[in-house]
Design a protein around this motif. Structure first.
Motif, mmCIF file in Angstrom:
data_model
loop_
_atom_site.group_PDB
_atom_site.id
_atom_site.type_symbol
_atom_site.label_atom_id
_atom_site.label_comp_id
_atom_site.label_asym_id
_atom_site.label_seq_id
_atom_site.Cartn_x
_atom_site.Cartn_y
_atom_site.Cartn_z
ATOM 1 N N ARG A 189 10.018 -7.127 -1.185
ATOM 2 C CA ARG A 189 9.454 -8.450 -0.874
ATOM 3 C C ARG A 189 10.118 -9.515 -1.757
ATOM 4 N NH1 ARG A 189 2.934 -9.512 -0.970
ATOM 5 N NH2 ARG A 189 2.965 -11.544 0.002
ATOM 6 N N ASP A 214 -4.353 -0.124 -7.868
ATOM 7 C CA ASP A 214 -4.973 -1.185 -7.072
ATOM 8 C C ASP A 214 -6.488 -0.996 -7.150
ATOM 9 O OD1 ASP A 214 -3.742 -3.181 -4.710
ATOM 10 O OD2 ASP A 214 -5.870 -2.717 -4.475
ATOM 11 N N TYR A 264 -12.308 -14.949 -9.111
ATOM 12 C CA TYR A 264 -11.325 -15.373 -8.110
ATOM 13 C C TYR A 264 -11.539 -16.863 -7.845
ATOM 14 C CZ TYR A 264 -10.554 -10.408 -7.124
ATOM 15 O OH TYR A 264 -10.244 -9.077 -7.229
ATOM 16 N N ALA A 320 -1.740 -3.811 -8.890
ATOM 17 C CA ALA A 320 -2.119 -4.411 -7.596
ATOM 18 C C ALA A 320 -1.028 -4.086 -6.566
ATOM 19 C CB ALA A 320 -2.352 -5.911 -7.710
ATOM 20 N N ARG A 342 2.630 -8.694 -8.762
ATOM 21 C CA ARG A 342 3.042 -9.806 -7.914
ATOM 22 C C ARG A 342 2.014 -10.078 -6.812
ATOM 23 N NH1 ARG A 342 8.218 -8.786 -5.290
ATOM 24 N NH2 ARG A 342 8.868 -10.903 -5.800
ATOM 25 N N ASN A 343 1.800 -11.360 -6.576
ATOM 26 C CA ASN A 343 0.982 -11.806 -5.458
ATOM 27 C C ASN A 343 -0.472 -11.352 -5.523
ATOM 28 O OD1 ASN A 343 3.343 -13.040 -4.179
ATOM 29 N ND2 ASN A 343 4.015 -10.937 -3.907
ATOM 30 N N ASN A 365 -9.111 -1.786 -11.726
ATOM 31 C CA ASN A 365 -9.489 -3.186 -11.547
ATOM 32 C C ASN A 365 -8.918 -4.003 -12.709
ATOM 33 O OD1 ASN A 365 -10.709 -5.678 -11.335
ATOM 34 N ND2 ASN A 365 -12.770 -4.859 -10.970
ATOM 35 N N LEU A 366 -8.019 -4.932 -12.383
ATOM 36 C CA LEU A 366 -7.369 -5.745 -13.420
ATOM 37 C C LEU A 366 -8.359 -6.611 -14.188
ATOM 38 C CD1 LEU A 366 -4.267 -6.927 -11.374
ATOM 39 C CD2 LEU A 366 -4.188 -5.649 -13.525
ATOM 40 N N GLU A 371 5.633 -1.762 -2.976
ATOM 41 C CA GLU A 371 6.209 -2.245 -4.241
ATOM 42 C C GLU A 371 6.605 -1.098 -5.194
ATOM 43 O OE1 GLU A 371 4.577 -5.934 -6.299
ATOM 44 O OE2 GLU A 371 3.879 -4.338 -7.606
ATOM 45 N N THR A 413 -9.653 -8.722 -0.787
ATOM 46 C CA THR A 413 -8.511 -8.238 -1.562
ATOM 47 C C THR A 413 -7.141 -8.614 -0.980
ATOM 48 O OG1 THR A 413 -8.762 -6.079 -0.530
ATOM 49 C CG2 THR A 413 -9.736 -6.355 -2.682
ATOM 50 N N ILE A 414 -7.033 -8.914 0.287
ATOM 51 C CA ILE A 414 -5.763 -9.342 0.902
ATOM 52 C C ILE A 414 -4.607 -8.389 0.578
ATOM 53 C CG2 ILE A 414 -4.204 -11.296 1.304
ATOM 54 C CD1 ILE A 414 -6.270 -12.969 -0.257
ATOM 55 N N ASN A 415 -4.354 -7.488 1.481
ATOM 56 C CA ASN A 415 -3.445 -6.385 1.165
ATOM 57 C C ASN A 415 -1.999 -6.488 1.640
ATOM 58 O OD1 ASN A 415 -6.309 -4.564 2.000
ATOM 59 N ND2 ASN A 415 -5.543 -4.829 -0.065
ATOM 60 N N VAL A 416 -1.577 -7.641 2.152
ATOM 61 C CA VAL A 416 -0.216 -7.663 2.707
ATOM 62 C C VAL A 416 0.855 -7.351 1.660
ATOM 63 C CG1 VAL A 416 -0.379 -9.118 4.751
ATOM 64 C CG2 VAL A 416 -0.258 -10.176 2.480
ATOM 65 N N SER A 417 1.832 -6.577 2.085
ATOM 66 C CA SER A 417 2.964 -6.264 1.217
ATOM 67 C C SER A 417 4.138 -5.851 2.091
ATOM 68 C CB SER A 417 2.582 -5.125 0.266
ATOM 69 O OG SER A 417 3.571 -4.978 -0.730
HETATM 70 C C1 LIG Z 1 -1.162 -9.398 -1.615
HETATM 71 S S1 LIG Z 1 -1.384 -7.781 -2.293
HETATM 72 C C2 LIG Z 1 0.047 -7.672 -3.318
HETATM 73 C C3 LIG Z 1 0.809 -6.402 -3.092
HETATM 74 C C4 LIG Z 1 2.142 -6.303 -3.848
HETATM 75 N N1 LIG Z 1 1.970 -6.477 -5.266
HETATM 76 C C5 LIG Z 1 3.126 -7.314 -3.315
HETATM 77 O O1 LIG Z 1 3.421 -8.294 -3.977
HETATM 78 O O2 LIG Z 1 3.622 -7.118 -2.196
HETATM 79 C C6 LIG Z 1 -2.705 -8.056 -3.427
HETATM 80 C C7 LIG Z 1 -3.360 -6.755 -3.912
HETATM 81 O O3 LIG Z 1 -4.168 -7.068 -5.043
HETATM 82 C C8 LIG Z 1 -5.264 -6.179 -5.048
HETATM 83 N N2 LIG Z 1 -6.325 -6.722 -5.916
HETATM 84 C C9 LIG Z 1 -7.153 -7.778 -5.700
HETATM 85 N N3 LIG Z 1 -7.986 -7.941 -6.743
HETATM 86 C C10 LIG Z 1 -7.661 -6.972 -7.655
HETATM 87 C C11 LIG Z 1 -8.168 -6.617 -8.938
HETATM 88 N N4 LIG Z 1 -9.172 -7.302 -9.476
HETATM 89 N N5 LIG Z 1 -7.609 -5.567 -9.583
HETATM 90 C C12 LIG Z 1 -6.589 -4.865 -9.032
HETATM 91 N N6 LIG Z 1 -6.070 -5.144 -7.818
HETATM 92 C C13 LIG Z 1 -6.605 -6.186 -7.135
HETATM 93 C C14 LIG Z 1 -5.648 -6.110 -3.587
HETATM 94 O O4 LIG Z 1 -6.418 -4.965 -3.299
HETATM 95 C C15 LIG Z 1 -4.290 -6.130 -2.895
HETATM 96 O O5 LIG Z 1 -3.873 -4.832 -2.564
#
Ligand SMILES: C[S@@+](CC[C@H](N)C(=O)[O-])C[C@H]1O[C@@H](n2cnc3c(N)ncnc32)[C@H](O)[C@@H]1O
Length: 257
Positions: free
Chosen positions: A73, A131, A22, A102, A201-202, A185-186, A108, A65-69
């Motif tokens: 969107r 996610d 990150y 994610a 996205r995001n 995990n991506l 989404e 992880t920042i979970n806003v959605s």
């Molecule tokens: C801001 S949210 C995006 C949600 C949705 N895609 C949107 O655009 O509204 C970011 C998401 O990425 C996930 N995330 C962060 N690192 C990740 C990883 N390495 N692999 C999979 N998901 C991950 C977080 O847990 C979080 O739920």
């Protein structure tokens, strides 16, 4: 500095999460604020406390992880999907396997289901939503949302697919049935194959350039020929042809071969 390096190694061992993939400046700023707020003078003492207290560990992971959605969107992009991208995709493919990567709390993938459902037989739709964070996946499966998550939802869709329960809105079962949630995990897990559309996205904005390139390459391999890749509104791909992708609209790419 050394303190942070040791901390990231310990976190990697404990949770499998590699913080080095990150963007460092942003991540450090976020974690420094949290550590100071909890009253620890350095990361090692913060780690020690966290490893004895699950609530603190969970708070830390939430911050990373920042979970806003929200549903629909950046609405104009979903409109582009519905009006331009989907019709041409459906000329080539009758069934669609879609991956919302994610997906956070599920807004989404449920948005995708609501759109596809208008044009397709449910039996032809497969939506995988993943996610890294199990807590958000549990919330996603419940499908219960506050009104603020629905502010971009068109009125007709709201009436058709949401049921108000007090202050919350429940997603209709016909939509929920189309989405399968799974932890992924991506940055380290195996990628799904034969996918016709990936929506991611995001989240890539938080990754380093190197990590991002790897993820793009893996996504490209996951896609079928003519498959579509839909990214967030600040996440254009630099030189998409290096991943065998071409631009078909703003924030939409197509697999070439
Ligand atoms: C801001 S949210 C995006 C949600 C949705 N895609 C949107 O655009 O509204 C970011 C998401 O990425 C996930 N995330 C962060 N690192 C990740 C990883 N390495 N692999 C999979 N998901 C991950 C977080 O847990 C979080 O739920």
């Amino acid at each position: 500095m050394k303190d942070y390096q040791e901390f990231t190694a310990l976190i990697h061992r404990k949770t499998g999460l590699n913080l080095h993939l990150y963007k460092e400046v942003q991540m450090k700023r976020r974690l420094n604020t949290l550590r100071e707020k909890r009253g620890y003078k350095d990361f090692l003492s913060y780690y020690k406390a966290m490893s004895e207290d699950d609530t603190m560990l969970k708070e830390f992971l939430d911050r990373v992880t920042i979970n806003v959605s929200e549903f629909y969107r950046n609405y104009p992009r979903w409109e582009a999907l519905e009006k331009n991208i989907l019709p041409s995709l459906l000329k080539k493919k009758r069934k669609l396997k879609v991956w919302s990567a994610a997906c956070s709390t599920g807004e989404e993938p449920y948005t995708i289901a609501m759109i596809l459902r208008q044009y397709m037989d449910p039996a032809d739709i497969t939506i995988l939503a993943t996610d890294i964070d199990e807590t958000v996946l549990e919330r996603a499966k419940k499908g219960l949302y506050p009104e603020r998550s629905l502010k971009e939802v068109p009125q007709a869709v709201k009436q058709q697919y949401f049921h108000q329960e007090g202050a919350l809105f429940r997603v209709d079962d016909s939509i929920k049935r189309l989405v399968q949630f799974k932890k992924h995990n991506l940055l380290s897990d195996r990628f799904e194959q034969n996918v016709d559309m990936i929506v991611c996205r995001n989240v890539l904005i938080y990754f380093t350039e190197e990590a991002k390139q790897k993820v793009y390459l893996n996504f490209s391999k996951s896609l079928t020929k003519d498959g579509v890749f839909f990214v967030g509104s600040t996440e254009q791909i630099f030189q998409p042809q290096q991943y065998d992708l071409s631009v078909i609209d703003n924030f939409f790419y197509q697999k070439q071969s």
